[in-house]
Design a protein around this motif. Structure first.
Motif, PDB file in Angstrom:
ATOM      1  N   THR A 285      -7.874   4.357  -4.252  1.00 25.42           N
ATOM      2  CA  THR A 285      -6.745   3.254  -3.992  1.00 25.42           C
ATOM      3  C   THR A 285      -7.187   1.880  -4.908  1.00 25.42           C
ATOM      4  O   THR A 285      -6.537   1.123  -5.463  1.00 25.42           O
ATOM      5  CB  THR A 285      -6.650   2.847  -2.430  1.00 25.42           C
TER       6      THR A 285
ATOM      7  N   HIS B 266       5.583  -0.729  -4.975  1.00 18.77           N
ATOM      8  CA  HIS B 266       4.760  -1.716  -5.979  1.00 18.77           C
ATOM      9  C   HIS B 266       5.703  -2.455  -6.797  1.00 18.77           C
ATOM     10  O   HIS B 266       5.549  -3.707  -7.011  1.00 18.77           O
ATOM     11  CB  HIS B 266       3.640  -1.016  -6.519  1.00 18.77           C
TER      12      HIS B 266
ATOM     13  N   ASN C 245      -3.292  -0.736 -12.008  1.00 23.64           N
ATOM     14  CA  ASN C 245      -1.900  -1.153 -11.858  1.00 23.64           C
ATOM     15  C   ASN C 245      -1.817  -2.452 -12.087  1.00 23.64           C
ATOM     16  O   ASN C 245      -0.945  -3.208 -12.991  1.00 23.64           O
ATOM     17  CB  ASN C 245      -1.116  -0.694 -10.652  1.00 23.64           C
ATOM     18  N   ARG C 246      -2.761  -3.511 -11.881  1.00 26.87           N
ATOM     19  CA  ARG C 246      -2.444  -5.008 -11.999  1.00 26.87           C
ATOM     20  C   ARG C 246      -2.743  -5.387 -13.291  1.00 26.87           C
ATOM     21  O   ARG C 246      -2.182  -6.232 -14.079  1.00 26.87           O
ATOM     22  CB  ARG C 246      -3.581  -5.370 -11.036  1.00 26.87           C
TER      23      ARG C 246
ATOM     24  N   THR D  40       0.511   0.625  -0.272  1.00 27.44           N
ATOM     25  CA  THR D  40      -0.375   1.641  -0.443  1.00 27.44           C
ATOM     26  C   THR D  40      -0.574   2.608   0.848  1.00 27.44           C
ATOM     27  O   THR D  40      -0.734   3.842   0.836  1.00 27.44           O
ATOM     28  CB  THR D  40      -1.721   1.255  -0.965  1.00 27.44           C
TER      29      THR D  40
ATOM     30  N   TRP E 202      -5.044  -0.084  -7.918  1.00 32.76           N
ATOM     31  CA  TRP E 202      -4.782  -1.483  -7.795  1.00 32.76           C
ATOM     32  C   TRP E 202      -5.432  -1.838  -9.000  1.00 32.76           C
ATOM     33  O   TRP E 202      -4.599  -2.728  -9.648  1.00 32.76           O
ATOM     34  CB  TRP E 202      -5.509  -2.022  -6.540  1.00 32.76           C
TER      35      TRP E 202
ATOM     36  N   TYR F  88      -0.191  -4.935  -2.078  1.00 29.32           N
ATOM     37  CA  TYR F  88      -0.527  -3.699  -2.457  1.00 29.32           C
ATOM     38  C   TYR F  88      -0.942  -2.763  -1.297  1.00 29.32           C
ATOM     39  O   TYR F  88      -0.625  -1.794  -1.175  1.00 29.32           O
ATOM     40  CB  TYR F  88      -1.521  -3.747  -3.614  1.00 29.32           C
TER      41      TYR F  88
ATOM     42  N   ALA G  31      -3.075  -8.518  -3.283  1.00 25.66           N
ATOM     43  CA  ALA G  31      -3.716  -7.322  -2.841  1.00 25.66           C
ATOM     44  C   ALA G  31      -3.370  -6.852  -1.520  1.00 25.66           C
ATOM     45  O   ALA G  31      -3.295  -5.641  -1.250  1.00 25.66           O
ATOM     46  CB  ALA G  31      -5.153  -7.732  -2.802  1.00 25.66           C
TER      47      ALA G  31
END
Length: 167
Positions: free
Chosen positions: A75, A147, A82-83, A105, A79, A101, A98
């Motif tokens: 995870t 997301h 993806n960011r 998630t 993160w 997210y 976060a």
């Protein structure tokens, strides 16, 4: 010299070098449509998940416990990727993004983990990595839309000083 000049501070600064490298990677990634980038990041997360799970399980932890650790590590990896590569900046502070997210998630990973647990305890006890893949595919459907629509959704309308959206 013609064109953009670079100061000695910029040329030697690790942050500048890292930002320039990120810009090149982001530019290459943006050649792919967002869903494809999400799938690539997801595949890297899945490899992280399976690799970490297998490593931890080899130390003797039960599959259901090992998966909790591997999910946490995967995870974090997804993160950050993806960011950086999949979604545009939301306009929120990093810690707020976060938390959003994490909320999405948690929902997606709970689904993934439940499917993994059921399959590992019933149909696939000898092949827990296969159960990870099935659970991850189901969780990915929830994750992408969550997301896209919530965690990395751009801030719209009036915002308070904390960056949250007002009703």
């Amino acid at each position: 010299m013609h064109g953009k000049s670079i100061s000695l501070r910029d040329a030697r600064s690790p942050a500048s070098a890292g930002e320039a490298e990120h810009d090149v990677v982001r530019a290459l990634a943006e050649r792919l449509p967002r869903p494809a980038r999400f799938l690539v990041v997801g595949a890297l997360g899945l490899l992280t998940d399976i690799g970490t799970f297998t490593l931890i399980q080899n130390f003797g932890l039960p599959a259901l416990v090992a998966r909790l650790f591997s999910l946490a590590i995967a995870t974090f990896v997804t993160w950050r990727l993806n960011r950086a590569l999949t979604f545009d900046r939301s306009g929120r502070q990093q810690h707020q993004e976060a938390m959003r997210y994490a909320a999405v998630t948690a929902t997606a990973q709970s689904t993934s983990y439940a499917i993994f647990a059921v399959l590992t305890l019933t149909l696939l006890p000898a092949h827990p990595q296969a159960a990870i893949v099935v659970g991850a595919a189901c969780g990915a459907l929830i994750s992408y839309n969550g997301h896209r629509l919530f965690a990395f959704a751009p801030v719209t309308g009036n915002t308070s000083h904390s960056g949250s959206v007002r009703s």
